[in-house]
Design an enzyme around this catalytic site. Sequence first.
Site, PDB file in Angstrom:
ATOM      1  N   LYS A 140      17.434   1.642  -6.967  1.00 42.10           N
ATOM      2  CA  LYS A 140      17.427   2.065  -5.684  1.00 42.10           C
ATOM      3  C   LYS A 140      18.323   1.765  -4.967  1.00 42.10           C
ATOM      4  O   LYS A 140      19.050   1.892  -3.670  1.00 42.10           O
ATOM      5  CB  LYS A 140      16.087   3.079  -5.276  1.00 42.10           C
ATOM      6  CG  LYS A 140      14.853   1.730  -4.541  1.00 42.10           C
ATOM      7  CD  LYS A 140      13.724   2.122  -4.747  1.00 42.10           C
ATOM      8  CE  LYS A 140      12.170   1.441  -4.233  1.00 42.10           C
ATOM      9  NZ  LYS A 140      11.153   1.850  -3.826  1.00 42.10           N
ATOM     10  N   ASP A 172      13.315   6.618  -3.505  1.00 45.11           N
ATOM     11  CA  ASP A 172      12.574   5.808  -2.670  1.00 45.11           C
ATOM     12  C   ASP A 172      11.393   7.140  -2.583  1.00 45.11           C
ATOM     13  O   ASP A 172      11.287   7.955  -2.796  1.00 45.11           O
ATOM     14  CB  ASP A 172      12.649   5.059  -1.470  1.00 45.11           C
ATOM     15  CG  ASP A 172      13.873   6.396  -0.556  1.00 45.11           C
ATOM     16  OD1 ASP A 172      13.070   8.179  -1.179  1.00 45.11           O
ATOM     17  OD2 ASP A 172      13.751   6.511   0.593  1.00 45.11           O
TER      18      ASP A 172
END
Length: 256
Positions: A140, A172
Site C-alpha cells: 500500500k 489502507d
Amino acid sequence: MAAESQLKRVIETLRRLGIEEVLKLERRDPQYRAVCNVVKRHGETVGSRLAMLNALISYRLTGKGEEHWEYFGKYFSQLEVIDLCRDFLKYIETSPFLKIGVEARKKRALKACDYVPNLEDLGLTLRQLSHIVGARREQKTLVFTIKILNYAYMCSRGVNRVLPFDIPIPVDYRVARLTWCAGLIDFPPEEALRRYEAVQKIWDAVARETGIPPLHLDTLLWLAGRAVLYGENLHGVPKEVIALFQWRGGCRPPSE
C-alpha cells in the site's frame, strides 16, 4: 448477490462522474496541497523526494491522514533544506503523527533518501522503489507513493496527468472500510486489510468499467471517507458518491 448489485451501482455512479471531475477533486485534496506547497518551496527534484519519503512512511499514524500531510506541508515549506536525509530524519522525530515505530520509519526513509524518482516514468519508479525498500509493488505505501509523486509532477508542471490502470489502489483502513460500507465485500475491514489483493481486484474492475484509474479512485475514496466516517464533507464530494459508501448500517457518522 448484494455485492454484484452494489458493484453495478458503484460503476454506474462513478462512470457518470468521470475522470475529469475526479481530477478537479484532486486539487482539493489536502495531500495535493501539502505536496504542492513543498514543491513550490524547494523545486521539483527536492520537493518530490521529500514527498516520496513522507508517503513511504505514511502508515500507523497517530492522527488523521489529512492532518499528517498538512503538518508535512507546513514543516517543509518553512524549512531551508540543507541535508535532505538528515532533515527528513529530524522531521520523523518531530512529527506528532509519527510517534509509533519511529526507528522503523527512519530505517525505511534511509533506504530511499538518496533515490531520485523518475517523474516521467512512474512505472519505472515503482519497480525501483520496490527493490530499494524490499517490498512488493502492490504494497500500500508503495503504490500510494506513486500517487503522491504524480501530485508533485502535476503541481510542478501545472498540468493534470492520468495515471496508468495497472497500478493498484493502496488498501489502507479507510479504503478497506469504504469498500465494506459500499457492500462490495462481505468480510469486515480488518480482514480486508489482510486480503488487500481481493480489494484491489474489485477496484481494478471498477477502474476498467468507469475509465478512472485505481490511484485516482483512491483520492475519491479518501475524500469521501472524511464525509462518511466523520461527517465532514470538506472537499465538495458529490452527495451521490458519498451515498455509495453509506449502503451498510453503521456507515454514517454518529450525528446522522
